[in-house]
Structure formats: C-alpha cells, structure tokens
Motif scaffolding. Structure first.
Motif, PDB file in Angstrom:
ATOM      1  N   SER A   1      41.836  34.234  33.476  1.00 24.48           N
ATOM      2  CA  SER A   1      40.676  34.889  32.850  1.00 24.48           C
ATOM      3  C   SER A   1      40.203  36.078  33.671  1.00 24.48           C
ATOM      4  CB  SER A   1      39.473  33.938  32.776  1.00 24.48           C
ATOM      5  OG  SER A   1      39.840  32.602  32.729  1.00 24.48           O
ATOM      6  N   ASN A   2      39.628  37.045  32.967  1.00 25.66           N
ATOM      7  CA  ASN A   2      38.861  38.071  33.654  1.00 25.66           C
ATOM      8  C   ASN A   2      37.610  37.358  34.136  1.00 25.66           C
ATOM      9  OD1 ASN A   2      40.563  40.237  32.968  1.00 25.66           O
ATOM     10  ND2 ASN A   2      39.564  40.435  30.964  1.00 25.66           N
ATOM     11  N   CYS A   3      37.339  37.423  35.427  1.00 23.19           N
ATOM     12  CA  CYS A   3      36.182  36.653  35.899  1.00 23.19           C
ATOM     13  C   CYS A   3      35.476  37.303  37.064  1.00 23.19           C
ATOM     14  CB  CYS A   3      36.597  35.233  36.279  1.00 23.19           C
ATOM     15  SG  CYS A   3      37.606  35.120  37.744  1.00 23.19           S
ATOM     16  N   ILE A   4      34.212  36.913  37.180  1.00 21.59           N
ATOM     17  CA  ILE A   4      33.459  37.197  38.391  1.00 21.59           C
ATOM     18  C   ILE A   4      33.268  35.839  39.045  1.00 21.59           C
ATOM     19  CG2 ILE A   4      31.332  38.053  39.409  1.00 21.59           C
ATOM     20  CD1 ILE A   4      30.965  39.931  37.139  1.00 21.59           C
ATOM     21  N   MET A   5      33.785  35.697  40.257  1.00 18.52           N
ATOM     22  CA  MET A   5      33.718  34.399  40.932  1.00 18.52           C
ATOM     23  C   MET A   5      32.836  34.545  42.158  1.00 18.52           C
ATOM     24  SD  MET A   5      37.013  32.100  42.100  1.00 18.52           S
ATOM     25  CE  MET A   5      37.553  31.639  40.472  1.00 18.52           C
ATOM     26  N   ASP A   6      31.855  33.668  42.298  1.00 21.41           N
ATOM     27  CA  ASP A   6      31.030  33.773  43.503  1.00 21.41           C
ATOM     28  C   ASP A   6      31.147  32.553  44.389  1.00 21.41           C
ATOM     29  OD1 ASP A   6      28.971  31.851  43.198  1.00 21.41           O
ATOM     30  OD2 ASP A   6      27.607  33.241  42.246  1.00 21.41           O
ATOM     31  N   GLY A   7      30.932  32.787  45.694  1.00 21.41           N
ATOM     32  CA  GLY A   7      31.043  31.691  46.661  1.00 21.41           C
ATOM     33  C   GLY A   7      30.849  32.194  48.075  1.00 21.41           C
ATOM     34  N   ARG A   8      31.656  31.659  48.992  1.00 24.47           N
ATOM     35  CA  ARG A   8      31.550  32.054  50.396  1.00 24.47           C
ATOM     36  C   ARG A   8      32.863  32.651  50.915  1.00 24.47           C
ATOM     37  NH1 ARG A   8      27.628  30.108  48.682  1.00 24.47           N
ATOM     38  NH2 ARG A   8      25.852  29.087  49.710  1.00 24.47           N
ATOM     39  N   ASP A   9      33.978  32.232  50.304  1.00 28.82           N
ATOM     40  CA  ASP A   9      35.303  32.628  50.820  1.00 28.82           C
ATOM     41  C   ASP A   9      36.174  33.203  49.706  1.00 28.82           C
ATOM     42  OD1 ASP A   9      35.572  30.312  49.304  1.00 28.82           O
ATOM     43  OD2 ASP A   9      37.265  29.574  50.483  1.00 28.82           O
ATOM     44  N   ILE A  10      35.552  33.713  48.655  1.00 31.13           N
ATOM     45  CA  ILE A  10      36.353  34.161  47.506  1.00 31.13           C
ATOM     46  C   ILE A  10      37.159  35.408  47.889  1.00 31.13           C
ATOM     47  CG2 ILE A  10      36.322  34.744  45.046  1.00 31.13           C
ATOM     48  CD1 ILE A  10      35.311  31.876  45.844  1.00 31.13           C
ATOM     49  N   GLY A  11      36.497  36.387  48.502  1.00 27.69           N
ATOM     50  CA  GLY A  11      37.208  37.612  48.890  1.00 27.69           C
ATOM     51  C   GLY A  11      38.149  37.412  50.060  1.00 27.69           C
ATOM     52  N   THR A  12      37.836  36.448  50.919  1.00 30.03           N
ATOM     53  CA  THR A  12      38.661  36.267  52.122  1.00 30.03           C
ATOM     54  C   THR A  12      39.827  35.307  51.910  1.00 30.03           C
ATOM     55  OG1 THR A  12      37.065  34.589  52.809  1.00 30.03           O
ATOM     56  CG2 THR A  12      36.841  36.772  53.823  1.00 30.03           C
ATOM     57  N   VAL A  13      39.635  34.249  51.107  1.00 30.22           N
ATOM     58  CA  VAL A  13      40.658  33.196  51.008  1.00 30.22           C
ATOM     59  C   VAL A  13      41.160  32.963  49.574  1.00 30.22           C
ATOM     60  CG1 VAL A  13      41.134  30.739  51.413  1.00 30.22           C
ATOM     61  CG2 VAL A  13      39.694  32.002  53.034  1.00 30.22           C
ATOM     62  N   VAL A  14      40.231  32.782  48.644  1.00 31.01           N
ATOM     63  CA  VAL A  14      40.640  32.351  47.297  1.00 31.01           C
ATOM     64  C   VAL A  14      41.287  33.496  46.520  1.00 31.01           C
ATOM     65  CG1 VAL A  14      39.857  31.333  45.115  1.00 31.01           C
ATOM     66  CG2 VAL A  14      38.843  30.578  47.274  1.00 31.01           C
ATOM     67  N   LEU A  15      40.630  34.657  46.521  1.00 29.63           N
ATOM     68  CA  LEU A  15      41.162  35.796  45.763  1.00 29.63           C
ATOM     69  C   LEU A  15      41.285  37.027  46.660  1.00 29.63           C
ATOM     70  CD1 LEU A  15      38.968  35.422  42.514  1.00 29.63           C
ATOM     71  CD2 LEU A  15      41.271  34.509  42.927  1.00 29.63           C
ATOM     72  N   PRO A  16      42.184  36.960  47.648  1.00 31.61           N
ATOM     73  CA  PRO A  16      42.291  38.102  48.566  1.00 31.61           C
ATOM     74  C   PRO A  16      42.741  39.385  47.868  1.00 31.61           C
ATOM     75  CG  PRO A  16      44.044  36.504  48.970  1.00 31.61           C
ATOM     76  CD  PRO A  16      43.114  35.873  47.988  1.00 31.61           C
ATOM     77  N   ASP A  17      43.325  39.244  46.659  1.00 31.75           N
ATOM     78  CA  ASP A  17      43.769  40.429  45.927  1.00 31.75           C
ATOM     79  C   ASP A  17      42.817  40.850  44.805  1.00 31.75           C
ATOM     80  OD1 ASP A  17      46.045  40.543  47.493  1.00 31.75           O
ATOM     81  OD2 ASP A  17      47.102  39.108  46.206  1.00 31.75           O
ATOM     82  N   ALA A  18      41.610  40.351  44.837  1.00 30.48           N
ATOM     83  CA  ALA A  18      40.630  40.720  43.795  1.00 30.48           C
ATOM     84  C   ALA A  18      40.498  42.238  43.742  1.00 30.48           C
ATOM     85  CB  ALA A  18      39.280  40.081  44.112  1.00 30.48           C
ATOM     86  N   GLN A  19      40.317  42.762  42.520  1.00 26.62           N
ATOM     87  CA  GLN A  19      40.216  44.227  42.362  1.00 26.62           C
ATOM     88  C   GLN A  19      38.920  44.770  42.953  1.00 26.62           C
ATOM     89  OE1 GLN A  19      41.323  42.096  40.092  1.00 26.62           O
ATOM     90  NE2 GLN A  19      42.939  42.990  38.835  1.00 26.62           N
ATOM     91  N   LEU A  20      37.902  43.900  43.036  1.00 29.82           N
ATOM     92  CA  LEU A  20      36.634  44.329  43.643  1.00 29.82           C
ATOM     93  C   LEU A  20      36.065  43.144  44.414  1.00 29.82           C
ATOM     94  CD1 LEU A  20      34.147  46.244  43.948  1.00 29.82           C
ATOM     95  CD2 LEU A  20      33.290  45.291  41.806  1.00 29.82           C
TER      96      LEU A  20
END
Ligand code: DC
Length: 220
Positions: free
Chosen positions: A120-139
């Motif tokens: 899905s196209n999504c906005i995911m929030d948390g503590r480690d989303i950009g660092t661990v879960v979705l390191p390739d997120a577009q933003l």
C-alpha cells in the motif's frame, strides 16, 4: 508503492499529522505504536512483567496480532479481539515502551509492518520506521517537540476528555519514555541520516501538515 516514514518521540503529533495527511493523499495511515501496545496489553493481561524478556518471548508464541483498515481507520486485533480501545489505556504506554526494547518483540512485528508497506501507499509512524523498517522510504520525517510542549498537548487533550491528570506526572512519564525509547540497544528512537527534521514546538497542526504536504509534493 509510496512509503512515507514519520518517526519521533511520544506526543510530537505524529499520529494527528500522519492521519490527516494520509487522508488527503488517499494513503493508509499505519500507527506502529499500536502493535507494540497490543503486545504490552497481552503481557499485562497475563499479569506478567513487561520488562521480563523471557516471559514476554513466551507470550509471543501465544498471540496473533493483525491490523485491519475499516474506512481508512486502523484497528488492531489481538487473537481476533479488537483491542483498539484497550491499547490506549494509560498503563499500555509504558508497557509498550518496555516490550519494545525486547529484540524478540521487534522481530515478531517486523514482517507485518514490511508487508503492509509493500502492498500500500502509506504513511507509517513509529520510532524506527526510517532507520530500520523502511530504510528505502521515499520520504522520511523526524517530528519532534520539546518535552514540555508535548506534555502540555497531552495535558490539554486529557482535560478536554474530563480525565483528571497532574501535568508534572505527564511530563515525567514523557521523559521516562523518551529515555527508554532512545537508549535501548535495539532500534532506538533516532533520526535517520536522510530524514527531514521538523520541530513542531512552535508550530500549529495546520503548519506541520502544510510542511509535510510540501515535502510529499517534492518527492513526486
Ligand atoms: O507511538 P506510541 O506512543 O503509541 O508507541 C508506544 C511505544 O511503542 C513507544 O513508547 C515505543 C514503542 N514503539 C517502538 O519501539 N517502535 C515503533 N515503531 C513504534 C512504537
């Protein structure tokens, strides 16, 4: 799929901003804190210590956690029961923070988060989303605010709901959770190198949403 990661400490406004922006974009909003809260609630319900790694790992063998989206609103299910209300009880916050420091818990929830983002196209929030879960997120956005401002926002929310609270108690809890979440050995709360830092201390919700929507327009 377009994936947007929003990380930051408790009370920075991540969920309000992510929910609103996701609705405007037609993306789903994934609140990953709800998953850790569901694990915390299941441990509390068994009367176990949420910091006991062995006991918590055992509980993981007995539970199934699912996220379902009803009219775009996330519901979290624990062994088939909708626990979306129970995970918001005050004791669920520290329980979630405690279990989230246990590697087995993070591993248990990882695939679920990855598979939602892959589909899905999504906005995911948390503590480690950009660092661990979705390191390739577009933003990637790291949304923060001073502890005092975050405690004041929580305080005002609770006052509106008619729940009596002590401001200083809220501030202490926020500081304790910040400490817990940012000093744990595994996937600590921290800004990804390529995340945009947004400090919302002196911003309104509208201003933060505008900032995020501008960043989203830039990725397209
Ligand atoms: O976002 P929240 O306050 O509902 O999260 C509750 C706790 O869950 C938080 O204190 C730390 C943990 N958490 C985490 O470790 N990693 C995430 N991606 C989301 C939450």
């Amino acid at each position: 799929m377009i994936n947007i990661a929003i990380d930051g400490p408790a009370g920075a406004g991540k969920s309000t901003i992510a929910r609103r922006t996701a609705a405007n974009l037609g993306y789903i909003y994934v609140d990953t804190g709800a998953l850790y809260r569901a694990v915390g609630v299941s441990v509390l319900r068994r009367g176990l210590d949420t910091t006991d790694a062995k006991a918590v790992a055992q509980v993981l063998n007995e539970i199934k956690i699912e996220l379902k989206f009803v009219d775009g609103v996330q519901h979290v299910f624990l062994n088939g029961e909708d626990v979306s209300t129970d995970i918001r009880l005050p004791e669920a916050s520290m329980a979630a923070s405690n279990v989230s420091a246990i590697p087995a818990v993070r591993a248990f929830l990882f695939d679920l988060q990855k598979s939602i983002a892959a589909n899905s196209n999504c906005i995911m929030d948390g503590r480690d989303i950009g660092t661990v879960v979705l390191p390739d997120a577009q933003l990637k956005v790291f949304l923060t605010a001073s502890a005092e401002v975050r405690a004041k926002r929580r305080y005002d929310e609770l006052v509106v709901k008619g729940t009596p609270v002590e401001f200083n108690e809220l501030l202490e809890e926020i500081k304790l959770r910040d400490h817990n979440d940012s000093t744990r050995a595994i996937a600590p709360l921290k800004k990804a190198d390529d995340a945009v830092l947004v400090d919302s201390s002196d911003m309104t919700i509208d201003e933060v949403c505008e900032t995020l929507e501008k960043l989203v327009r830039e990725i397209k």
